[in-house]
Design an enzyme around this catalytic site. Structure first.
Site, PDB file in Angstrom:
ATOM      1  N   ASP A 231      -5.649   4.255  -2.400  1.00 47.87           N
ATOM      2  CA  ASP A 231      -5.963   4.648  -1.018  1.00 47.87           C
ATOM      3  C   ASP A 231      -4.879   4.143  -0.066  1.00 47.87           C
ATOM      4  OD1 ASP A 231      -7.295   5.554   1.223  1.00 47.87           O
ATOM      5  OD2 ASP A 231      -8.722   3.906   1.267  1.00 47.87           O
ATOM      6  N   GLU A 266      -6.667   4.708   8.580  1.00 49.73           N
ATOM      7  CA  GLU A 266      -7.813   3.847   8.290  1.00 49.73           C
ATOM      8  C   GLU A 266      -8.571   3.401   9.538  1.00 49.73           C
ATOM      9  OE1 GLU A 266      -8.899   3.530   5.426  1.00 49.73           O
ATOM     10  OE2 GLU A 266      -7.332   3.318   3.909  1.00 49.73           O
ATOM     11  N   ASP A 293      -5.752  12.501  -0.287  1.00 51.93           N
ATOM     12  CA  ASP A 293      -6.188  11.139   0.023  1.00 51.93           C
ATOM     13  C   ASP A 293      -6.991  10.618  -1.159  1.00 51.93           C
ATOM     14  OD1 ASP A 293      -7.075   8.765   1.048  1.00 51.93           O
ATOM     15  OD2 ASP A 293      -7.854   9.588   2.910  1.00 51.93           O
TER      16      ASP A 293
END
Length: 406
Positions: A231, A266, A293
């Protein structure tokens, strides 16, 4: 979507949060506007209350979403909540102004020129040329490079350094003779980390733009190291391999292609939101967007890829399914991920056709993200799964932007 209530702006934020998030670089503690799905409102209030902060009051509340005014230093705690309770990344959208935030509550109508795009599968030679040149080792190398930073958090020096390293890597792929290719930083005024963009100008349909992207930043919910191997070093690595083979095989697209590594995903999709708005405000004809993603954790036993069906474009999703069936030949399924769950939502909110093929269903995706344990070791120290998404991205580019390769 009906407006349920408009609550006066008697804001709760007369004081800053009692404690900064442990291990996070401190961001300027400005007020920002945040929108989120209605299902996350009560958990957010409880989370803030448990931290000793005042419970936020909605400025606007609708049936499916709500808008709040928060401080920048509260965003990492909100990101933690969204991941732990809803498995969303980020799960909310951050705006600099009230007007921008209001616009995210009412996604734009589809951009009219998209109606002119015809999805066809007739460029197999180019697809197979690009796919055939791809290697797991190259994808793994990019994951290793990006996850080698202790953090790529959007306000950190590591976040800036990672962007510059990626810029250099992409520039290194481009032959001197390719004057149609440009690699640059997209700088954001509100935080340190820039986004990185590589553009290949189209040969005959240059005014029509195809976007492939993923986010560059990382976060650790508990503080400390944030390697972010899955991530989202994995997604960036997957399409970086498309860039490499495109340059190695002299790929010349008919439509302009832009590869984008977004900053600050984020903490509310901030980098992609700014970039998508720039394209909309400047009337740039983006005919399709692919988001990668998390691509390297094979959590599902029955499918290699899950197409996210909410906040995406149904027609383009069908095109993507056909690409996977025809060229990549891996099992697929559908999944949903909720409000603002990744950068595709930024483009969708501006009316552009966006899709996101994901590494697994949401319930079986990588449980180690947002921790120091999001490392390549969690994917057996290889990029076999992420390579499948490199091939998906290559097929997407070659069949939507068309063009030739050698």
């Amino acid at each position: 979507m009906r407006l349920k209530s408009l609550i006066p702006v008697a804001m709760m934020l007369s004081t800053t949060p009692a404690l900064a998030e442990k291990g996070k670089p401190e961001a300027p503690d400005r007020e920002v506007w945040v929108t989120m799905g209605a299902d996350a409102v009560a958990p957010m209030r409880e989370s803030f209350k448990s931290a000793g902060w005042e419970e936020p009051t909605a400025v606007v509340a609708k049936e499916q979403a709500a808008m709040f005014r928060l401080r920048e230093s509260q965003l990492s705690r909100l990101a933690t909540l969204m991941h732990e309770k809803f498995n969303r990344c980020a799960g909310f959208i951050t705006s600099e102004t009230r007007e921008e935030a209001l616009a995210t509550l009412e996604p734009a109508l589809a951009v009219a020129p998209q109606n002119l795009v015809t999805y066809t599968l007739n460029n197999a030679t180019t697809v197979n040329t690009l796919m055939g040149a791809m290697t797991e080792a190259n994808v793994r190398g990019t994951i290793t490079m990006l996850s080698g930073y202790s953090t790529r958090y959007y306000t950190s020096q590591g976040g800036v350094d990672a962007a510059n390293s990626l810029l250099a890597k992409w520039k290194g792929y481009v032959p001197a003779a390719r004057t149609d290719v440009k690699v640059e930083l997209f700088r954001h005024t509100a935080w340190a980390q820039p986004s990185v963009i590589l553009t290949i100008t189209g040969t005959t349909l240059a005014s029509e733009v195809v976007v492939v992207g993923g986010h560059l930043d990382s976060i650790n919910s508990s503080g400390g190291n944030a390697p972010g191997a899955d991530d989202d070093a994995s997604g960036v690595a997957s399409f970086t391999e498309v860039i490499r083979v495109a340059m190695a095989r002299n790929y010349r697209p008919q439509r302009t292609v832009k590869f984008m590594a977004y900053a600050a995903e984020e903490v509310g999709l901030r980098g992609s939101k700014e970039i998508a708005a720039y394209h909309k405000n400047n009337a740039i004809n983006v005919v399709g967007v692919l988001q990668l993603d998390m691509t390297n954790y094979k959590g599902s036993t029955t499918a290699d890829v899950a197409l996210i069906t909410d906040n995406t474009n149904a027609a383009q999703n069908t095109f993507l399914r056909n690409l996977i069936t025809t060229y990549v030949k891996i099992p697929q399924t559908n999944s949903t991920c909720g409000y603002g769950c990744s950068d595709h939502a930024s483009w969708n909110a501006q009316g552009f056709a966006a899709s996101i093929p994901f590494e697994a269903t949401l319930s079986t995706s990588n449980p180690y993200i947002h921790t120091a344990n999001d490392t390549l070791a969690r994917s057996a120290n290889n990029a076999n799964h992420a390579l499948k998404f490199s091939k998906i991205a290559a097929a997407y580019v070659a069949e939507l932007a068309k063009g030739t390769a050698q």
